[in-house]
Design a protein around this motif. Sequence first.
Motif, mmCIF file in Angstrom:
data_model
loop_
_atom_site.group_PDB
_atom_site.id
_atom_site.type_symbol
_atom_site.label_atom_id
_atom_site.label_comp_id
_atom_site.label_asym_id
_atom_site.label_seq_id
_atom_site.Cartn_x
_atom_site.Cartn_y
_atom_site.Cartn_z
ATOM 1 N N UNK A 54 1.242 -1.384 -0.103
ATOM 2 C CA UNK A 54 -0.144 -0.403 -0.141
ATOM 3 C C UNK A 54 0.901 1.124 -0.081
ATOM 4 N N UNK A 55 0.938 1.951 -0.652
ATOM 5 C CA UNK A 55 1.604 3.047 -0.750
ATOM 6 C C UNK A 55 0.770 4.167 0.645
ATOM 7 N N UNK A 56 2.099 4.812 0.993
ATOM 8 C CA UNK A 56 2.123 5.430 1.990
ATOM 9 C C UNK A 56 1.283 6.676 2.385
ATOM 10 N N UNK A 57 0.643 7.212 3.076
ATOM 11 C CA UNK A 57 -0.761 8.047 2.908
ATOM 12 C C UNK A 57 0.419 9.429 2.623
ATOM 13 N N UNK A 70 1.470 0.773 -4.321
ATOM 14 C CA UNK A 70 3.249 1.251 -4.773
ATOM 15 C C UNK A 70 2.863 -0.181 -4.962
ATOM 16 N N UNK A 71 4.137 -0.020 -6.431
ATOM 17 C CA UNK A 71 4.782 -1.314 -6.771
ATOM 18 C C UNK A 71 6.668 -0.679 -6.431
ATOM 19 N N UNK A 72 7.025 -1.989 -6.574
ATOM 20 C CA UNK A 72 8.563 -1.533 -5.739
ATOM 21 C C UNK A 72 9.766 -1.877 -6.694
ATOM 22 N N UNK A 225 0.848 -4.446 2.816
ATOM 23 C CA UNK A 225 0.569 -5.089 1.946
ATOM 24 C C UNK A 225 -0.462 -5.100 1.785
ATOM 25 N N UNK A 226 -0.983 -5.215 0.455
ATOM 26 C CA UNK A 226 -2.129 -4.613 -0.853
ATOM 27 C C UNK A 226 -2.721 -5.420 -1.284
#
Length: 292
Positions: A54-57, A70-72, A225-226
């Motif tokens: 999950x992308x940070x807020x 968010x893809x690493x 985790x997303x």
Amino acid sequence: MLRGKFKKEFSLKKDKLYQTDIAVVGDKVKFDLNDDGTGFIYEIFSRENYLSRKAPRIRGASYRGERLEQIIAANIDQVFIVTSISEPNFNNKTVDRFLVACESSHLSVKIIINKTDLDEDNSVKHWQSLYSDIGYEVFLTSTKTDSGIEELKSKLPGRKNLFWGQSGVGKSSLLNKIYPHLNLKVGEISNYTSKGTHTTVTSTMFFVGDNTYIIDTPGIREIDPYGIRKEDLGHYFIEFKNFINDCKFSTCTHNHEPGCAVVAALEKGLISEERYDSYLRMLETVEEDINF
């Protein structure tokens, strides 16, 4: 640079915000190269796999629904989750979140417990045993004593290796020890927070010879985790797999339901209390309902 059709876009679907695919570290692409070394990507090939969270807020941002993905990195052969036994202290619940992110992406994953020279209470053996017993390869390393460095290095050739972990655990120090020519910037531990300071700010892939690649990622403070549903989370705790199919209900969340084989295994000592507690804490944070 990306051509127009690959620029970042957002779409709203069933009250959830999704980010469209753009190029990430590890992607295989076609591009035009200019004389000055810049260029334009005009095609991104299908990914074999990718790692995300999950992308940070973003402070001040306003959007509906769940956080973005968010893809690493993409097309990864193996992931090394890097932790430290001290400075910062080992946190098994954080390790378990990293593991779930990797397992849900069907990636080969290994664990590194670094800074073993700081293991004053010999707790590193407990954690090594816990994760080894459920099937993970665990490396104990120290850049001060060189312990475990050669064993770790022997696992890297011929693969695209991603190193991922919290800030301050020593990812860059480890990579510098294995490949001194990388000369990665190394951070310090904050005296105020006892947490690592960010040194790597973007994921970067390095070719180190012998068809071997290293992806160094920014240290992070937290990991969510997303895209995981409550009824699916147990599948990413690998020791649960021997019992899940014996649960009374196919949608069992292994928490309050009667006839849960996972809880029965816990009571028999076949599943560790540390891992089950991690599972319950993570269960509270995953989405109630996700539509793909």
